[in-house]
Structure formats: structure tokens, C-alpha cells
Design an enzyme around this catalytic site. Structure first.
Site, PDB file in Angstrom:
ATOM      1  N   HIS A 171       0.817  -1.218   0.000  1.00  0.00           N
ATOM      2  CA  HIS A 171       0.000   0.000   0.000  1.00  0.00           C
ATOM      3  C   HIS A 171       0.847   1.262   0.000  1.00  0.00           C
ATOM      4  O   HIS A 171       0.342   2.359  -0.101  1.00  0.00           O
ATOM      5  CB  HIS A 171      -0.887   0.027   1.253  1.00  0.00           C
ATOM      6  CG  HIS A 171      -0.110   0.350   2.498  1.00  0.00           C
ATOM      7  ND1 HIS A 171       0.647  -0.583   3.144  1.00  0.00           N
ATOM      8  CD2 HIS A 171       0.056   1.509   3.167  1.00  0.00           C
ATOM      9  CE1 HIS A 171       1.242  -0.020   4.184  1.00  0.00           C
ATOM     10  NE2 HIS A 171       0.902   1.255   4.224  1.00  0.00           N
ATOM     11  N   LYS A 175      -1.268   4.583  -6.436  1.00  0.00           N
ATOM     12  CA  LYS A 175      -1.269   4.429  -7.890  1.00  0.00           C
ATOM     13  C   LYS A 175      -0.730   5.698  -8.570  1.00  0.00           C
ATOM     14  O   LYS A 175       0.056   5.622  -9.507  1.00  0.00           O
ATOM     15  CB  LYS A 175      -2.699   4.169  -8.331  1.00  0.00           C
ATOM     16  CG  LYS A 175      -2.846   3.805  -9.757  1.00  0.00           C
ATOM     17  CD  LYS A 175      -4.257   3.332  -9.990  1.00  0.00           C
ATOM     18  CE  LYS A 175      -4.448   2.985 -11.437  1.00  0.00           C
ATOM     19  NZ  LYS A 175      -5.695   2.271 -11.654  1.00  0.00           N
ATOM     20  N   ASP A 228      10.382  -4.302   7.922  1.00  0.00           N
ATOM     21  CA  ASP A 228       9.137  -3.551   7.839  1.00  0.00           C
ATOM     22  C   ASP A 228       9.084  -2.669   6.590  1.00  0.00           C
ATOM     23  O   ASP A 228       8.057  -2.590   5.933  1.00  0.00           O
ATOM     24  CB  ASP A 228       8.979  -2.688   9.104  1.00  0.00           C
ATOM     25  CG  ASP A 228       7.661  -1.930   9.118  1.00  0.00           C
ATOM     26  OD1 ASP A 228       6.630  -2.542   8.773  1.00  0.00           O
ATOM     27  OD2 ASP A 228       7.646  -0.736   9.459  1.00  0.00           O
ATOM     28  N   HIS A 233       8.591  -2.126   0.752  1.00  0.00           N
ATOM     29  CA  HIS A 233       8.261  -0.859   0.098  1.00  0.00           C
ATOM     30  C   HIS A 233       9.447  -0.207  -0.632  1.00  0.00           C
ATOM     31  O   HIS A 233       9.323   0.213  -1.780  1.00  0.00           O
ATOM     32  CB  HIS A 233       7.743   0.134   1.131  1.00  0.00           C
ATOM     33  CG  HIS A 233       6.630  -0.399   1.974  1.00  0.00           C
ATOM     34  ND1 HIS A 233       5.552  -1.053   1.444  1.00  0.00           N
ATOM     35  CD2 HIS A 233       6.433  -0.372   3.314  1.00  0.00           C
ATOM     36  CE1 HIS A 233       4.725  -1.394   2.418  1.00  0.00           C
ATOM     37  NE2 HIS A 233       5.245  -1.010   3.557  1.00  0.00           N
TER      38      HIS A 233
HETATM   39  P1  NDP Z   1      -4.371  -7.454  14.512  1.00  0.00           P
HETATM   40  O1  NDP Z   1      -3.655  -8.356  15.442  1.00  0.00           O
HETATM   41  O2  NDP Z   1      -4.787  -6.116  14.988  1.00  0.00           O
HETATM   42  O3  NDP Z   1      -5.676  -8.170  13.951  1.00  0.00           O
HETATM   43  C1  NDP Z   1      -5.686  -9.503  13.536  1.00  0.00           C
HETATM   44  C2  NDP Z   1      -7.109  -9.984  13.324  1.00  0.00           C
HETATM   45  O4  NDP Z   1      -7.075 -11.367  13.014  1.00  0.00           O
HETATM   46  C3  NDP Z   1      -8.029  -9.835  14.536  1.00  0.00           C
HETATM   47  O5  NDP Z   1      -9.280  -9.407  14.081  1.00  0.00           O
HETATM   48  C4  NDP Z   1      -8.086 -11.252  15.071  1.00  0.00           C
HETATM   49  O6  NDP Z   1      -9.285 -11.502  15.749  1.00  0.00           O
HETATM   50  C5  NDP Z   1      -8.097 -12.039  13.782  1.00  0.00           C
HETATM   51  N1  NDP Z   1      -7.729 -13.434  13.993  1.00  0.00           N
HETATM   52  C6  NDP Z   1      -6.610 -13.942  14.554  1.00  0.00           C
HETATM   53  N2  NDP Z   1      -6.648 -15.284  14.547  1.00  0.00           N
HETATM   54  C7  NDP Z   1      -7.843 -15.645  13.963  1.00  0.00           C
HETATM   55  C8  NDP Z   1      -8.461 -16.881  13.660  1.00  0.00           C
HETATM   56  N3  NDP Z   1      -7.871 -18.057  13.942  1.00  0.00           N
HETATM   57  N4  NDP Z   1      -9.673 -16.867  13.056  1.00  0.00           N
HETATM   58  C9  NDP Z   1     -10.287 -15.695  12.763  1.00  0.00           C
HETATM   59  N5  NDP Z   1      -9.737 -14.478  13.018  1.00  0.00           N
HETATM   60  C10 NDP Z   1      -8.524 -14.458  13.611  1.00  0.00           C
HETATM   61  O7  NDP Z   1      -3.412  -7.332  13.229  1.00  0.00           O
HETATM   62  P2  NDP Z   1      -3.356  -6.115  12.184  1.00  0.00           P
HETATM   63  O8  NDP Z   1      -4.732  -5.746  11.806  1.00  0.00           O
HETATM   64  O9  NDP Z   1      -2.457  -5.061  12.699  1.00  0.00           O
HETATM   65  O10 NDP Z   1      -2.569  -6.775  10.958  1.00  0.00           O
HETATM   66  C11 NDP Z   1      -3.168  -7.660  10.038  1.00  0.00           C
HETATM   67  C12 NDP Z   1      -2.233  -7.852   8.854  1.00  0.00           C
HETATM   68  O11 NDP Z   1      -2.041  -6.608   8.188  1.00  0.00           O
HETATM   69  C13 NDP Z   1      -0.813  -8.313   9.236  1.00  0.00           C
HETATM   70  O12 NDP Z   1      -0.320  -9.161   8.227  1.00  0.00           O
HETATM   71  C14 NDP Z   1      -0.015  -7.029   9.267  1.00  0.00           C
HETATM   72  O13 NDP Z   1       1.361  -7.241   9.028  1.00  0.00           O
HETATM   73  C15 NDP Z   1      -0.666  -6.276   8.109  1.00  0.00           C
HETATM   74  N6  NDP Z   1      -0.505  -4.829   8.184  1.00  0.00           N
HETATM   75  C16 NDP Z   1      -0.978  -4.144   9.265  1.00  0.00           C
HETATM   76  C17 NDP Z   1      -0.851  -2.775   9.320  1.00  0.00           C
HETATM   77  C18 NDP Z   1      -1.374  -1.984  10.473  1.00  0.00           C
HETATM   78  O14 NDP Z   1      -1.134  -0.763  10.506  1.00  0.00           O
HETATM   79  N7  NDP Z   1      -2.077  -2.601  11.420  1.00  0.00           N
HETATM   80  C19 NDP Z   1      -0.199  -2.011   8.219  1.00  0.00           C
HETATM   81  C20 NDP Z   1       0.220  -2.835   7.114  1.00  0.00           C
HETATM   82  C21 NDP Z   1       0.070  -4.185   7.113  1.00  0.00           C
HETATM   83  P3  NDP Z   1      -9.210 -11.750  17.345  1.00  0.00           P
HETATM   84  O15 NDP Z   1      -8.476 -10.586  17.917  1.00  0.00           O
HETATM   85  O16 NDP Z   1     -10.647 -11.846  17.738  1.00  0.00           O
HETATM   86  O17 NDP Z   1      -8.460 -13.041  17.477  1.00  0.00           O
END
Ligand code: NDP
Length: 465
Positions: A171, A175, A228, A233
């Protein structure tokens, strides 16, 4: 270069996560408000036992945060909020995800907004044939944890859908930014003859943030600046700066050109001279007091995670042999800088009689906001024998969409411009993995810098200035 929207349903796995709430849903809101994704059905899924109303509230509040105003798109936004549904499921269990995919209206884009190891497992429990034709799989960074695991993940994904239905999200580059770099490089005849080792002394790609950890220890402390930012990037920007002119900016030509640059790229040993790393200590960033990195909540000091990384990449091809590409990124720095700097070689001979500046020309491409600056030496006002430095500058095209709105637009319309191809994802790991190994053996010292400074004192003579 986009086709009609084909995706009917966007399924977000990880509905309660940070990425979904802070970036994906606001990005989607802005996209829908500007008329993108007409008729799209939004489906959230996760392990939380949310009621439909709780999920709708989350969508509503994220849409409100997106800063969309006016009446345009209001009805479309309302429709997405009203029709959206939530499914509680464990994506790592064999069966529930496949069953959900079978019941949704296709084509579906499945967004894996999950921790990387959970995404990998979720793909492994899907079996070939359980993913309906036309499904798009959207993978977040980091894509794997090394070259071998990226290859393994690619193998798994390719048993489920073809390569052109896999979106590996980067991201970072919008674009408009990608197209600005390509437009500048390939629509201007005066640049191409000097865009090579004969005329370019070095290229720096810098992403310095004035933000510190901001509560992201859980992810960042296990990653560090090299994984990271540089592994993904900055290597992508480097490739765009270095590619050969493609015949088209279509998916195949452009991504072939990017892959060719990355295949020719490496960070050469000894890593004590081609790389450096540092970690911030307490300091003040624009009036904000920041603690030592190791005292930030959730940090494991034994990990020696770097918050500032710099590497020299060599591109061993005819055009770039010997030109250093310096990639640098760090947190908690005094100034925010997002820029690619091309420094040209000095003129071979300055006619005797001229005095004044003797600094090589520099071209700077700024990212977000996208800008262009060119330093040139001219006969300025006053003494006509005295040269002055002046800067020509321009504001470049920007997008109305948030970065994740652009990512989603690409996913929904099948435009892979902002998506990384599988072989390239593996190559990016191949380039940085030897450095990660050397750093984990402490072959390169972990230096320190005060938060709010420009980096370690010793780096001040850096080529990245
Ligand atoms: P989080 O830990 O905040 O969220 C992860 C999500 O996955 C939660 O909703 C969690 O639900 C869910 N989850 C985990 N295990 C399961 C499971 N077995 N079944 C269903 N749901 C599950 O992570 P992020 O949102 O920060 O990151 C997500 C991805 O995005 C990663 O790959 C990260 O590297 C990438 N990313 C994140 C950025 C950011 O700023 N946050 C920026 C760029 C990339 P629950 O908590 O209920 O388990």
C-alpha cells in the site's frame, strides 16, 4: 488500465483487527463515496462473537472516520452499511472458511487482514476446488518470513487460484505515485540519456518517520526497520526508479521489468560496510518526549530490533553497475522525509572564469505529497560569472482515494498495478535475508541515536544526507 468491477463480495478476515478498522474500512468508505465499487457487498469475519449490529456499528464508525463529506456517495455508503453481515469463524479450522466461500455471492475477494502465520494457516486449510472460480486472494505484508517461506506460501496460493488472482498488497506506493515516477521517467526524452551509470553518481531512497513506536510493539519489535520498510516498500520504489522502459504499463510488461531489476539486485558483503543499523534512545520529537525504544511497552530488549536501517543495494546490470542505491528507513527521527534523491555526477569541466556553486545536480521525487524538485546551477542575479543554485519544483498528481482505497480499487477491478508478483516477493527476501542473518549474528554493530535527531552522529557524513 482498469477493467470493470467484477468482484461482488469483499470478505474481510480479521474484522476486529487494527488494519481493518484503521485503514481498510476507511479506504473502502472513500472508494465507495467516490463512486467506486457499486453494488459491493461487504462481509466481515473473525473469531469475535459479534452480533450483526456490533459489526455494523464498527463499519459505521470507520466510515465516519474516513472524512467523506457531502451527499455524493451517501446512498452507496448507507447501502454498504445496511447490507453488511458478519460471520464468526476460526479461519484456521478445516471447513468453516470453505463453507462460507461456497455460500457468498461471487466473485469474492478474500482479504486476509490476519496475523501472517494465521493467514498462512488459513490458506493451508483451504483445499483446491474449495475456492470458487474468480475468487481473488488478497495477502498483506509481510509475505512470508523469508525466501523459502514466501516460496512455500506462493506454492500454496497457486493451488487455489491463478497468479493474476493473487494480490500481494504493497500500500506504500499509491497508484498516482507509481504513475508519476513512470510518467517522469518515460515521457521525457531529456532524462533517459542521463539515467544511467555514466551520469548518475548515486540514488537514495529515504523514508524517515518522526513517529516512534506508537504502541505497535507486538508487530514491530519482531520485524524492525529492514523487514518492515526496506524488504518490501523501498525495494519496490528502487525497482521503479531503475527499470528499463516497458512497452506498456500493463501488468505483464511492468511487472516483468520490475522483476528483472530485482533479480539483478543484491546487498554485497562485507555487511559492516554495505549496511548499518541503529535504535533510538530517549529524546524529544517536536515537543513530544519519547522513551528509550527498549523501555517502550511490549519491547523485548534482547531482540536487538533496529529502528533505523540503511543498506546499499547494487544493481548488477549494464545501466546501473557500480551506482549505489542507498535505501534507508527509520522511526523517531527529527524530520519526516519520504523521498527518492538522484545525485548526478559533476560536470567534467567547469569553464574557467565561473565561480560559485560546485554541487552536482540533484533530482528529488517526494512521496505524499508527490513533488518534484531539480537543483540546477544558473547565472543568477548579480555577478554574471558567479553561479547560483536554484531549485525548479512542481507538485505532482495526487489521488482522491486513501492508500487502502487505491489498494481495494485494484483488487475489485482486477488491476495488479499496486500488487507484488510472486517471484518478486521471493526476490525481495533473497536480497535482504543475508543481511538479516548477519545482523542476527551481531556482525554489524547496533548503534544508537537520540529520538528527534537525524540518526547516529557518525552517520552525519552519510551519503543519505
Ligand atoms: P491485529 O492483530 O490487529 O488483527 C488480527 C485480526 O485477526 C483480529 O481481528 C483477530 O481476531 C483475527 N484473527 C486472529 N486469529 C484468527 C483466527 N484463527 N480466526 C479468525 N480471526 C482471527 O493485526 P493487524 O490488523 O495489525 O494486521 C493484520 C495484517 O495486516 C498483518 O499481516 C499485518 O502485518 C498487516 N498490516 C498491518 C498494518 C497496520 O497498521 N495494522 C499495516 C500494514 C500491514 P481476534 O483478535 O478476535 O483473534
Amino acid at each position: 488500465m482498469t477493467s470493470q468491477t467484477t468482484v461482488k463480495t469483499l470478505l474481510i478476515l480479521g474484522a476486529s483487527g487494527d488494519l481493518t478498522g484503521r485503514l481498510l474500512l476507511p479506504g473502502l468508505a472513500r472508494l465507495v463515496a467516490t463512486g467506486g465499487a457499486p453494488g459491493l457487498k461487504l462481509v466481515g469475519a473473525g473469531s469475535d462473537p459479534w452480533t450483526p449490529e456490533e459489526w455494523r456499528d464498527r463499519v459505521r464508525s470507520a466510515f465516519a472516520d474516513a472524512g467523506t463529506s457531502g451527499t455524493a456517495g451517501a446512498e452507496a455508503l448507507a447501502a454498504v452499511e445496511k447490507d453488511t453481515v458478519y460471520h464468526q469463524l476460526d479461519v484456521t479450522a478445516d471447513g468453516p472458511l470453505a463453507a462460507l466461500l461456497a455460500e457468498l455471492e461471487g466473485p469474492v475477494a478474500v482479504y486476509f487482514a490476519l496475523p501472517p502465520h494465521v493467514s498462512q494457516k488459513a490458506c493451508e486449510v483451504l483445499h483446491p476446488g474449495q475456492v470458487p472460480d474468480g475468487t481473488r486472494l488478497v495477502m498483506e505484508k509481510p509475505f512470508g518470513s523469508g525466501e523459502e517461506s514466501a516460496r512455500e506460501l506462493n506454492r500454496t496460493l497457486l493451488t487455489l487460484v491463478p497468479e493474476d488472482h493473487i494480490h500481494r498488497v504493497d500500500h506504500f506506493l499509491g497508484k498516482a505515485t507509481v504513475l508519476n515516477i513512470l510518467g517522469l521517467r518515460f515521457a521525457n526524452n531529456f532524462l533517459e540519456p542521463v539515467w544511467n551509470r555514466e551520469h548518475v553518481a548515486r540514488v537514495e531512497i529515504i523514508f524517515d518517520e518522526d513517529l516512534a513506536l506508537e504502541g505497535r510493539a507486538r508487530y514491530y519489535d519482531g520485524a524492525g526497520a529492514l523487514r518492515d520498510m526496506i524488504q518490501s516498500h523501498l525495494l519496490q520504489i528502487m525497482a521503479l526508479m531503475a527499470i528499463e522502459p516497458p512497452a506498456t504499463i500493463g501488468e505483464r510488461d511492468l511487472r516483468d521489468a520490475i522483476a528483472a531489476v530485482l533479480r539483478a539486485s543484491s546487498i554485497k558483503a562485507p555487511y559492516e560496510t554495505s549496511t548499518r543499523r541503529a535504535r533510538y534512545t530517549a529524546g524529544n520529537i517536536k515537543g513530544r518526549q519519547v522513551p528509550d525504544y527498549v523501555n517502550e511497552e511490549g519491547v523485548d530488549s534482547g531482540r536487538n530490533t533496529e529502528t533505523l536501517a540503511e543498506v546499499r543495494v547494487d544493481i548488477d546490470n549494464w545501466r546501473w553497475k557500480g551506482v549505489p542505491f542507498i535505501l534507508r528507513s527509520g522511526k523517531a527521527l527529527g524530520d519526516q522525509r519520504k523521498v527518492a534523491v538522484v545525485t548526478f555526477r559533476p560536470v567534467p569541466h567547469l569553464p574557467k572564469g565561473f565561480t560559485g556553486v560546485d554541487i552536482p545536480n540533484q533530482l528529488r521525487i517526494g512521496f505524499g505529497p508527490d513533488t518534484l524538485e531539480l537543483d540546477v546551477d544558473v547565472n543568477g542575479p548579480g555577478d554574471i560569472f558567479s553561479l547560483d543554485r536554484t531549485t525548479l519544483n512542481a507538485q505532482l498528481n495526487a489521488s482522491d482515494l486513501l492508500p487502502y482505497g487505491e489498494v481495494l480499487e485494484g483488487v475489485l477491478t482486477g488491476d495488479p498495478l499496486l500488487s507484488v508478483r510472486g517471484d518478486t516477493a521471493e526476490d525481495c527476501w533473497r536480497i535482504v535475508e543475508p543481511v538479516l542473518k548477519a545482523w542476527s549474528r551481531d556482525a554489524v554493530p547496533l548503534e544508537e541515536y537520540d529520538a528527534g535527531s537525524s540518526g547516529p552522529d557518525r552517520w552525519s557524513e552519510s551519503s543519505a544526507e
